[in-house]
Design an enzyme around this catalytic site. Structure first.
Site: not given
Ligand SMILES: *Cc1c(COP(=O)(O)O)cnc(C)c1O
Length: 358
Positions: A35, A257
């Protein structure tokens, strides 16, 4: 022209990381979580490099799944947020994507949609304590029965849940979530999945039929007290820029800054062409390390949009044009996350369009 501020994606590290994950979870199938543009590493190229190495993919949104399928992948693809409309359901069916089924709203859409030639692959999502997506334990038997009776849903149903605190290996909540999940699903014969990266490593008894690995694939540790390298993983991303100016300042002068840093001595400052406009975290504190020619130097002063400043030291031989590494091999992104009061997920996800990716 090769852009000076760029990220290199070491796709070869994927095979290494997959092997390491499989060593830790030899009996489970591996769902690669890609994702958010594969956590900033590039959705299609990462997924194509993983094809054949993993057993399936997971994305958050329908459009991410469609993009993956259009790129030619034939593996199973699970959409973790499922669908919110009949139009999205249609995309799932047309592109052969499986859905997380987590809300009554989705059940209504499925019930009111005439059965298509194709049925939807469903992962019934159970809320075991995260309180984000999923049916409450008391709702699960009723939802299960409802789904079993629907012709446009594939059988068997599969089951998933998600951990809230698995990155803390002392937190009893993970065992509580696991126990709830087991109690609700042991009698059903579909596939089961609950472990994210922290679950896979920290809680091996949560691995079940499918592990869902995100962070580990990218060579990053889910734990505060370990880096990916310490877990035998290789970082997929390294982030680079170069020195574009060097100036000498006297003791007592400030930089950047809001003048948040005052030089205690006469020194040489290096200006590096990267800033929050590239996704480098503005919250990175004075002292955050940067690698220049394999030597660590500290950031001094505020991170600005296009530049950061580092203290090279008066004797430094660094020259204009020298390469800087912001994270990657030799400088774990986990360490930068700590300096910036964040988690490594946000750093790799946050690289902006301006940064060329190779
Ligand atoms: C993002 C996500 C994962 C993966 O998580 P990691 O900590 O990056 O391994 C697994 N399951 C769900 C439902 C997620 O949203």
């Amino acid at each position: 022209m090769r852009s000076a501020t760029h990220a290199i994606i070491h796709l070869k590290a994927l095979a290494h990381n997959v092997k390491q994950i499989r060593l830790r979870a030899p009996s489970s199938k591996l769902m690669a979580v890609v994702k958010a543009n594969a956590y900033g590493h590039g959705l299609v190229r990462v997924a194509q490099a993983l094809a054949g190495l993993v057993d399936g993919f997971a994305v958050a949104r329908v459009e991410e799944g469609v993009k993956l399928r259009k790129s030619g992948l034939s593996e199973r693809i699970v959409v973790l947020e499922g669908f919110v409309s009949e139009a999205e359901l249609q995309y799932l069916l047309d592109y052969d994507l499986e859905a997380s089924l987590h809300a009554f709203h989705q059940l209504t859409i499925l019930t009111n949609t005439a059965p298509a030639p194709k049925a939807l692959g469903v992962w019934l999502k159970i809320d075991t304590g995260m309180n984000r997506l999923g049916f409450k334990p008391s709702e699960v038997p009723g939802v299960y029965q409802h789904l079993i009776d629907l012709k446009n849903v594939k059988k068997p149903l599969h089951f998933m849940s998600h951990f809230a605190n698995a990155d803390d290996t002392q937190d009893p909540k993970t065992q509580t979530q696991l126990a709830r999940f087991d109690e609700l699903t042991f009698a059903y014969n579909g596939e089961k999945s609950i472990a994210n990266s922290a679950g896979i490593l920290g809680w091996p008894n949560t691995q079940k039929d499918w592990i869902r690995a995100g962070l580990l694939l990218y060579g990053i540790s889910p734990f505060f007290n370990a880096t990916g390298a310490e877990l035998n993983l290789k970082p997929l991303m390294s982030l680079h820029s170069r020195i574009i100016a060097i100036r000498e300042v006297a003791a007592g002068e400030t930089v950047g800054y809001s003048s948040t840093w005052t030089s205690p001595t006469k020194t040489k400052l290096g200006v590096i062409a990267i800033g929050y406009g590239d996704g480098y975290p503005r919250q990175a504190k004075n002292g955050t390390p940067v690698l220049i020619n394999d030597t660590r130097v500290p950031i001094v002063g505020r991170v600005s949009m296009d530049m950061i400043t580092v203290d090279l030291g008066l004797q430094s031989s660094v020259k204009i044009g020298d390469k800087a590494t912001l994270w990657g091999d030799g400088l774990p992104v986990e360490e930068i996350a700590t300096w910036a009061n964040t988690i490594p997920y946000t750093l790799v996800c946050g690289i902006t369009q301006r940064v060329a990716m190779f």
